[in-house]
Design a protein around this motif. Structure first.
Motif, PDB file in Angstrom:
ATOM      1  N   ASP A   1      42.349 -28.649  89.798  1.00 54.72           N
ATOM      2  CA  ASP A   1      43.019 -28.424  88.518  1.00 54.72           C
ATOM      3  C   ASP A   1      42.177 -27.449  87.711  1.00 54.72           C
ATOM      4  O   ASP A   1      41.168 -26.943  88.208  1.00 54.72           O
ATOM      5  CB  ASP A   1      43.228 -29.753  87.776  1.00 54.72           C
ATOM      6  CG  ASP A   1      44.441 -29.738  86.847  1.00 54.72           C
ATOM      7  OD1 ASP A   1      44.980 -28.639  86.567  1.00 54.72           O
ATOM      8  OD2 ASP A   1      44.862 -30.813  86.405  1.00 54.72           O
ATOM      9  N   ILE A   2      42.564 -27.191  86.466  1.00 52.35           N
ATOM     10  CA  ILE A   2      41.908 -26.160  85.670  1.00 52.35           C
ATOM     11  C   ILE A   2      40.820 -26.673  84.744  1.00 52.35           C
ATOM     12  O   ILE A   2      40.164 -25.896  84.074  1.00 52.35           O
ATOM     13  CB  ILE A   2      42.941 -25.371  84.840  1.00 52.35           C
ATOM     14  CG1 ILE A   2      43.622 -26.281  83.831  1.00 52.35           C
ATOM     15  CG2 ILE A   2      43.937 -24.660  85.741  1.00 52.35           C
ATOM     16  CD1 ILE A   2      44.424 -25.539  82.783  1.00 52.35           C
ATOM     17  N   GLY A   3      40.598 -27.973  84.676  1.00 51.67           N
ATOM     18  CA  GLY A   3      39.602 -28.535  83.761  1.00 51.67           C
ATOM     19  C   GLY A   3      38.173 -28.231  84.181  1.00 51.67           C
ATOM     20  O   GLY A   3      37.895 -27.865  85.327  1.00 51.67           O
ATOM     21  N   PRO A   4      37.235 -28.408  83.247  1.00 52.16           N
ATOM     22  CA  PRO A   4      35.826 -28.101  83.518  1.00 52.16           C
ATOM     23  C   PRO A   4      35.212 -28.887  84.674  1.00 52.16           C
ATOM     24  O   PRO A   4      34.246 -28.437  85.285  1.00 52.16           O
ATOM     25  CB  PRO A   4      35.121 -28.464  82.212  1.00 52.16           C
ATOM     26  CG  PRO A   4      36.170 -28.412  81.167  1.00 52.16           C
ATOM     27  CD  PRO A   4      37.449 -28.804  81.854  1.00 52.16           C
ATOM     28  N   PHE A   5      35.743 -30.054  84.979  1.00 50.87           N
ATOM     29  CA  PHE A   5      35.195 -30.878  86.052  1.00 50.87           C
ATOM     30  C   PHE A   5      36.156 -31.040  87.227  1.00 50.87           C
ATOM     31  O   PHE A   5      35.959 -31.918  88.063  1.00 50.87           O
ATOM     32  CB  PHE A   5      34.790 -32.252  85.505  1.00 50.87           C
ATOM     33  CG  PHE A   5      33.612 -32.167  84.577  1.00 50.87           C
ATOM     34  CD1 PHE A   5      32.317 -32.168  85.072  1.00 50.87           C
ATOM     35  CD2 PHE A   5      33.799 -32.054  83.210  1.00 50.87           C
ATOM     36  CE1 PHE A   5      31.232 -32.063  84.229  1.00 50.87           C
ATOM     37  CE2 PHE A   5      32.716 -31.949  82.345  1.00 50.87           C
ATOM     38  CZ  PHE A   5      31.430 -31.953  82.859  1.00 50.87           C
ATOM     39  N   ASP A   6      37.164 -30.203  87.299  1.00 50.27           N
ATOM     40  CA  ASP A   6      38.193 -30.333  88.321  1.00 50.27           C
ATOM     41  C   ASP A   6      37.897 -29.507  89.573  1.00 50.27           C
ATOM     42  O   ASP A   6      38.767 -28.826  90.115  1.00 50.27           O
ATOM     43  CB  ASP A   6      39.563 -29.964  87.749  1.00 50.27           C
ATOM     44  CG  ASP A   6      40.030 -30.937  86.690  1.00 50.27           C
ATOM     45  OD1 ASP A   6      39.521 -32.072  86.658  1.00 50.27           O
ATOM     46  OD2 ASP A   6      40.904 -30.559  85.890  1.00 50.27           O
ATOM     47  N   ASN A   7      36.653 -29.568  90.027  1.00 55.93           N
ATOM     48  CA  ASN A   7      36.250 -28.869  91.240  1.00 55.93           C
ATOM     49  C   ASN A   7      34.995 -29.526  91.802  1.00 55.93           C
ATOM     50  O   ASN A   7      34.285 -30.244  91.099  1.00 55.93           O
ATOM     51  CB  ASN A   7      36.048 -27.378  90.977  1.00 55.93           C
ATOM     52  CG  ASN A   7      34.962 -27.131  89.951  1.00 55.93           C
ATOM     53  OD1 ASN A   7      33.780 -27.224  90.264  1.00 55.93           O
ATOM     54  ND2 ASN A   7      35.355 -26.823  88.716  1.00 55.93           N
ATOM     55  N   ASP A   8      34.742 -29.290  93.063  1.00 57.40           N
ATOM     56  CA  ASP A   8      33.605 -29.917  93.750  1.00 57.40           C
ATOM     57  C   ASP A   8      32.259 -29.562  93.136  1.00 57.40           C
ATOM     58  O   ASP A   8      31.377 -30.412  93.012  1.00 57.40           O
ATOM     59  CB  ASP A   8      33.588 -29.523  95.228  1.00 57.40           C
ATOM     60  CG  ASP A   8      34.735 -30.120  96.010  1.00 57.40           C
ATOM     61  OD1 ASP A   8      35.247 -31.183  95.612  1.00 57.40           O
ATOM     62  OD2 ASP A   8      35.122 -29.521  97.032  1.00 57.40           O
ATOM     63  N   THR A   9      32.081 -28.311  92.762  1.00 56.33           N
ATOM     64  CA  THR A   9      30.791 -27.875  92.218  1.00 56.33           C
ATOM     65  C   THR A   9      30.479 -28.601  90.917  1.00 56.33           C
ATOM     66  O   THR A   9      29.349 -29.061  90.717  1.00 56.33           O
ATOM     67  CB  THR A   9      30.790 -26.347  92.009  1.00 56.33           C
ATOM     68  OG1 THR A   9      31.051 -25.716  93.262  1.00 56.33           O
ATOM     69  CG2 THR A   9      29.462 -25.865  91.463  1.00 56.33           C
ATOM     70  N   ALA A  10      31.459 -28.720  90.034  1.00 59.20           N
ATOM     71  CA  ALA A  10      31.236 -29.415  88.762  1.00 59.20           C
ATOM     72  C   ALA A  10      30.990 -30.905  88.987  1.00 59.20           C
ATOM     73  O   ALA A  10      30.166 -31.522  88.301  1.00 59.20           O
ATOM     74  CB  ALA A  10      32.415 -29.204  87.824  1.00 59.20           C
ATOM     75  N   ALA A  11      31.704 -31.487  89.937  1.00 58.38           N
ATOM     76  CA  ALA A  11      31.486 -32.908  90.241  1.00 58.38           C
ATOM     77  C   ALA A  11      30.061 -33.124  90.751  1.00 58.38           C
ATOM     78  O   ALA A  11      29.396 -34.092  90.351  1.00 58.38           O
ATOM     79  CB  ALA A  11      32.520 -33.388  91.256  1.00 58.38           C
ATOM     80  N   ASP A  12      29.582 -32.229  91.603  1.00 61.28           N
ATOM     81  CA  ASP A  12      28.196 -32.324  92.075  1.00 61.28           C
ATOM     82  C   ASP A  12      27.212 -32.122  90.926  1.00 61.28           C
ATOM     83  O   ASP A  12      26.182 -32.800  90.848  1.00 61.28           O
ATOM     84  CB  ASP A  12      27.927 -31.288  93.161  1.00 61.28           C
ATOM     85  CG  ASP A  12      28.665 -31.576  94.453  1.00 61.28           C
ATOM     86  OD1 ASP A  12      29.158 -32.718  94.637  1.00 61.28           O
ATOM     87  OD2 ASP A  12      28.767 -30.648  95.278  1.00 61.28           O
ATOM     88  N   PHE A  13      27.526 -31.198  90.034  1.00 59.11           N
ATOM     89  CA  PHE A  13      26.679 -30.950  88.867  1.00 59.11           C
ATOM     90  C   PHE A  13      26.595 -32.206  87.998  1.00 59.11           C
ATOM     91  O   PHE A  13      25.525 -32.536  87.473  1.00 59.11           O
ATOM     92  CB  PHE A  13      27.225 -29.757  88.067  1.00 59.11           C
ATOM     93  CG  PHE A  13      26.441 -29.464  86.831  1.00 59.11           C
ATOM     94  CD1 PHE A  13      25.199 -28.853  86.907  1.00 59.11           C
ATOM     95  CD2 PHE A  13      26.936 -29.791  85.581  1.00 59.11           C
ATOM     96  CE1 PHE A  13      24.461 -28.571  85.773  1.00 59.11           C
ATOM     97  CE2 PHE A  13      26.218 -29.513  84.438  1.00 59.11           C
ATOM     98  CZ  PHE A  13      24.975 -28.901  84.534  1.00 59.11           C
ATOM     99  N   SER A  14      27.691 -32.927  87.858  1.00 57.55           N
ATOM    100  CA  SER A  14      27.696 -34.164  87.076  1.00 57.55           C
ATOM    101  C   SER A  14      26.675 -35.156  87.606  1.00 57.55           C
ATOM    102  O   SER A  14      25.997 -35.835  86.832  1.00 57.55           O
ATOM    103  CB  SER A  14      29.086 -34.812  87.105  1.00 57.55           C
ATOM    104  OG  SER A  14      30.014 -34.009  86.459  1.00 57.55           O
TER     105      SER A  14
END
Length: 134
Positions: free
Chosen positions: A5-18
């Motif tokens: 999706d288009i949200g700031p956490f809607d991708n694998d890289t952001a989820a890993d960053f979290s």
């Protein structure tokens, strides 16, 4: 990069960053975000890798969540632990990093322009407005 999706956490890289944000001690969480902004800003006019851009956008969303008018990060892919109060001095580099993400030499911008680019850019600009107005 897996994106759903288009949200700031809607991708694998952001989820890993979290996860990286969660693993940092409370007193170091702001530095994790600051580093994400600095890595993007320091690319200057060079080509900006999409993973760096994604981490900066996720960081900006976390800072903006603590600003007036900011939206809380409630996605399951964001940090699980509450963040301490973040210093206001993170806002200007967050704005600068978001501005850099939206420049022509940005891989993430190029990728989004191949699909839902306008909606994604509107989301990034909304984050920027919250941060710049705080």
């Amino acid at each position: 990069m897996g994106t759903w999706d288009i949200g700031p956490f809607d991708n694998d890289t952001a989820a890993d960053f979290s996860y990286r944000v969660d693993e940092a001690p409370a007193e170091k969480k702001a530095e994790v975000l600051r580093t994400a902004f600095r890595e993007v800003i320091e690319t200057g006019d060079d080509y900006l890798d999409s993973d760096l851009a994604v981490e900066a956008i996720a960081s900006a969303a976390l800072v903006a969540a603590q600003c007036p008018g900011g939206e809380p990060v409630t996605t399951a892919y964001g940090p699980k632990q509450s963040l301490p109060e973040l210093p206001a001095e993170l806002r200007p580099p967050a704005v600068a990093a978001l501005d850099r993400v939206l420049t022509p030499e940005s891989e993430l911008l190029e990728l989004w322009e191949e699909s839902d680019g306008e909606e994604w850019k509107a989301g990034v600009r909304k984050l920027r407005a919250v941060l710049a107005g705080a």
